[in-house]
Design a protein around this motif. Sequence first.
Motif, PDB file in Angstrom:
ATOM      1  N   GLY A   1       0.818  -1.205   0.000  1.00 31.66           N
ATOM      2  CA  GLY A   1       0.000   0.000   0.000  1.00 31.66           C
ATOM      3  C   GLY A   1       0.848   1.250   0.000  1.00 31.66           C
ATOM      4  O   GLY A   1       2.081   1.191  -0.002  1.00 31.66           O
TER       5      GLY A   1
ATOM      6  N   THR B   1      -3.931   3.911   1.460  1.00 33.54           N
ATOM      7  CA  THR B   1      -4.747   2.871   0.820  1.00 33.54           C
ATOM      8  C   THR B   1      -4.066   1.511   0.929  1.00 33.54           C
ATOM      9  O   THR B   1      -3.472   1.038  -0.039  1.00 33.54           O
ATOM     10  N   PRO B   2      -4.115   0.868   2.092  1.00 39.60           N
ATOM     11  CA  PRO B   2      -3.535  -0.474   2.201  1.00 39.60           C
ATOM     12  C   PRO B   2      -4.395  -1.530   1.507  1.00 39.60           C
ATOM     13  O   PRO B   2      -5.620  -1.406   1.436  1.00 39.60           O
ATOM     14  N   PHE B   3      -3.730  -2.548   1.019  1.00 37.90           N
ATOM     15  CA  PHE B   3      -4.382  -3.624   0.275  1.00 37.90           C
ATOM     16  C   PHE B   3      -3.768  -4.942   0.738  1.00 37.90           C
ATOM     17  O   PHE B   3      -2.553  -5.021   0.911  1.00 37.90           O
ATOM     18  N   SER B   4      -4.580  -5.949   0.978  1.00 34.83           N
ATOM     19  CA  SER B   4      -3.994  -7.215   1.430  1.00 34.83           C
ATOM     20  C   SER B   4      -4.708  -8.416   0.819  1.00 34.83           C
ATOM     21  O   SER B   4      -5.867  -8.338   0.412  1.00 34.83           O
TER      22      SER B   4
ATOM     23  N   PHE C   1      -9.298  -4.209   1.117  1.00 40.17           N
ATOM     24  CA  PHE C   1      -8.879  -2.872   0.700  1.00 40.17           C
ATOM     25  C   PHE C   1      -9.385  -1.911   1.766  1.00 40.17           C
ATOM     26  O   PHE C   1     -10.556  -1.952   2.128  1.00 40.17           O
TER      27      PHE C   1
END
Lengths: 334, 289
Positions: B69, B85-88, B108
Amino acid sequence: MKKYKLFWLVLLLGVLSCEKVFFEENLATTDAQKNFEYLWTEVSEKYSYFELKGIDWDAVKTEYSAKLYEDMPQDSLFLVLGGMLTELEDDHVNLISNFNVSFFGTRFFGQDNFYRRLIEDNYLERNYYISGPFAHDFLDNGEIGYVYFPSFQGTINETNIDFVLERYKDTKGLILDLRENGGGAVTDIFSLLSRFVEEKTLTHYSRIKNGAGPNDFSEAEPAYVTPYKGIRYTKPVIMLIDRGTYSAGSFTALATKALPNITLMGDTTGGGLGLPNGGQLPNGWTYRFSITQALTLDKRPDYENGVPPDIQVLFDWNDLTTDEVLERAILELQ
Amino acid sequence: MNSIKITIIALLFIPLSGFTQDEQPLTNKEKRQNRTTYRGITYAALGIGSLRDFATSPLTYTGVFIAAGGFKINLDKRRETEWGTPFSVGFFANTFNDHSSSSTLVSFSPYYSELYRLNALSSDKLNVKIGGMLQATVIGRLNPDLQNNSLGLEIIPTLFGSIKGTLDVSRTTDKDKKFLFFKYKREKRQKSLAFRLNTGLVNASYRNGFAYSGQSFLVNETQLFDDYQFKVFSGFRMSSSLDYTLYSRKTTNAVQISYVWDALQTGGDLDTFEMAQHGLRFTLLFNTK
């Protein structure tokens, strides 16, 4: 400064295990009684056809809970839970473990009405066409098109259905064979039927469980079939059905009741008009059961027990040279 | 359970007593111009987690996740503004009673945060800031064993109350050190250790209705959020991060290693969803102003 460091350290350590305080305990268990209660309650609150089928679910609980005992083997517990689900008389209801799957077997409540090899041997050319999910060929000296559709695999697309309808555009009529079609992707229903309507047509309604009471349902939502903006078939169509026509197959049969150019022929379908859900028990087994009702245009759920044909014709197993159902369909279209 | 929650949350906010503000006569424009901007790129994050959706299963699924992110942070000693905006992607499974099921998760989680200095607890070395964070976590899960309920999709919007303490642990002078027979020099360096705690003040969820599945596709009008319900002022969420930031000697950029934790539980009268994640995050911080 030291007091601040201590404060943050205590806070950090506390937070690291904080979720254990807030989350519920681990519910995994092989305990027979707990798994029975869990499954019975899930069905009790969400199954959609108790009233139509006249099922006293409390009585079922009394009957089957008496069969439980401490430390009962997995197989025995499966037979109890699976047997309880079978009381719902619905092939959209299953208990699934890695050693067994329970089922009701609707198709056994009517005679077998389809013999594919007979059709291949006596009615179709050896090089009949296979376009996507459709196996098809001309019958009756090229006067009639025959399309066998064994399963709703979600693979109907513009290319394969365009090809089929283009090939038979000059025929007198089309036979759409849905016998022993066990269902599948609902999207295929509308892709298929959109080729046989000339105007937006209300075909049925659907309602879904929205509360724990047996009659807690949403408002009935209307289902429409909209004409496809391309190749369509406007001549008479006969759809062949039998007890093996189930789920999406039955939905299709139900919808055709509102389409004047399609005639249902054969035997009553198996039903399966409730959308099955999916879930897991505390012991890891999974299950599914119906949570919706499909309703006729006068908003009755009766066709869950089978969509009746417009013309009833049964296969004669004493004569394995002729498909009486197919013969009758050809006769109707000539 | 509720009394425990209230007690813990109350304890966490004890430091807020004695709240005062700065009195330095800088205009807002001057303050904004003086703030440093970092753009962070989390190029790797990995961790462990657990989830349970009572609507489909009483079993807890555990597993691992990877994340990435970016974020932007404007900060000075008085104020800190951050959005990211972290995404995993996670791979979870439950194995019990010789039965295994797996759940693949995609998440998200965009957020926006504002923090202000709390003088009563701050000093030259420790900067304590309080404020809030708005975060909306979108979670998609796929568990094929659940058949028509195989797809789970939730949106969890949360307004957090936040507190962050940043401790200056810089080495201010060069030091000569010795380990066994080896002599080495530790040069002065700017470093910081920060701990941030976010507690959900307004918890909400946008989640499936009573039956979990929807019927829109049965009536030829397929909807993504079919029969979904929005619940607000119910549920629980808490998250934290412990950041160790090491600034470059030659530039104003930095690297950051963080331990992050996030736990949530949806509320309302329907079956709840709960999830917790613990992760290690590696971030590059680029000073752009």
